[in-house]
Scaffold this active site. Structure first.
Site, mmCIF file in Angstrom:
data_model
loop_
_atom_site.group_PDB
_atom_site.id
_atom_site.type_symbol
_atom_site.label_atom_id
_atom_site.label_comp_id
_atom_site.label_asym_id
_atom_site.label_seq_id
_atom_site.Cartn_x
_atom_site.Cartn_y
_atom_site.Cartn_z
ATOM 1 N N PRO A 1 -3.878 0.184 1.125
ATOM 2 C CA PRO A 1 -4.836 -0.725 0.495
ATOM 3 C C PRO A 1 -4.235 -1.878 -0.311
ATOM 4 C CG PRO A 1 -4.645 1.275 -0.795
ATOM 5 C CD PRO A 1 -3.782 1.470 0.426
ATOM 6 N N CYS A 2 -3.626 -2.814 0.386
ATOM 7 C CA CYS A 2 -3.084 -3.981 -0.311
ATOM 8 C C CYS A 2 -4.206 -4.830 -0.904
ATOM 9 C CB CYS A 2 -2.211 -4.812 0.622
ATOM 10 S SG CYS A 2 -3.002 -5.309 2.162
#
Length: 288
Positions: free
Chosen positions: A246-247
């Site tokens: 989850p950047c």
């Protein structure tokens, strides 16, 4: 920047230049430290703070980039490549590729010749996505507005791999994250290749709870490189697995969203969607 910081900056700049110029000699820590008039211990700490990685790792990254260029452009043998890079033999070249690239030098040279990759396109709440997997796990997820362009990116990474358009079980398990099974994230297998630094950043991203946000500076502190915010940003930008790693949950310390490979509008939508899902879960638990 004060006087001491300016001195330290130029010392590290000189050290980086020395390593890049003399990497074929594979200089050790003592040699490089001596060139910038520091003790090995002090130099190790200072270099890591400013460069975001150790002198040894920086030397390895420099060496492997040169080795990759030789293998790709000159079609040299593994033995010739090892010697040209300043390594003592093919075993050291092998270890270097395994540790940093996640594949052997022969596999890199062959462009994934013996690697079988399944891929599929599917709709998500945020648009069409491409999911690719090997027998080891998910190797690529990307939002795909242009399917041909998205697929060509994966092909360029492994030009000689065998690709089959097939939705396998590994991909199906990963896609559950768009529904409700994010609590089973640890059951999803990943097959990633990257530097130790990149892998450490990506691993840290996986620890950000759904519905919550972090900052580049916080991630840098969590990987024990507090001055490496820019390097963290670069590693996040190189994330090969959209959403699953989850950047999108990393923003600037000022509160601004910051960049996102697949667009800030999509990043905003994902953050809002995750927050709403968490709120719904919490309300359901309260009713029970």
């Amino acid at each position: 920047m004060n006087i001491q910081e300016d001195i330290n900056y130029h010392r590290i700049a000189d050290a980086i230049h020395y390593i890049q110029t003399n990497f074929k000699d594979q200089p050790n820590l003592d040699e490089v430290a001596k060139k910038v008039n520091l003790s090995p211990f002090h130099f190790q700490r200072l270099f890591t703070e400013w460069a975001g990685t150790s002198p040894k790792k920086f030397l390895q990254y420099t060496s492997i980039e040169y080795a990759k260029k030789i293998l790709k452009e000159n079609q040299a043998t593994l033995f010739e490549t090892a010697l040209e890079t300043g390594l003592s033999g093919t075993s050291r070249l092998h270890d270097l590729f395994i540790n940093i690239e996640g594949m052997t030098p022969a596999e890199y040279k062959n462009g994934g010749k013996n690697l079988s990759i399944n891929y599929s396109f599917t709709e998500s709440p945020f648009g069409n996505i491409l999911v690719a997997s090997t027998s080891k796990g998910i190797c690529h997820i990307a939002f795909a507005e242009d399917e041909n362009k998205a697929f060509s990116i994966v092909q360029n990474q492994f030009p000689n791999a065998s690709f089959t358009q097939h939705l396998d079980l590994i991909q199906q398990n990963a896609l559950y994250i768009f529904n409700h099974d994010w609590k089973k994230l640890n059951q999803i297998k990943l097959h990633l290749k990257g530097t130790d630094f990149q892998l450490k950043v990506w691993e840290t991203l996986l620890k950000i709870p759904m519905g919550q946000l972090s900052t580049y500076g916080t991630i840098a502190k969590q990987i024990e490189n507090p001055n490496a915010s820019r390097a963290v940003g670069s590693a996040i930008g190189d994330n090969p697995v959209a959403f699953l790693i989850p950047c999108h949950r990393v923003i600037q310390s000022t509160g601004k969203l910051g960049g996102y490979m697949w667009g800030t509008t999509r990043k905003t939508a994902i953050i809002g969607w995750e927050a709403s899902k968490i709120n719904i879960e919490q309300e359901t638990d309260f009713i029970k």
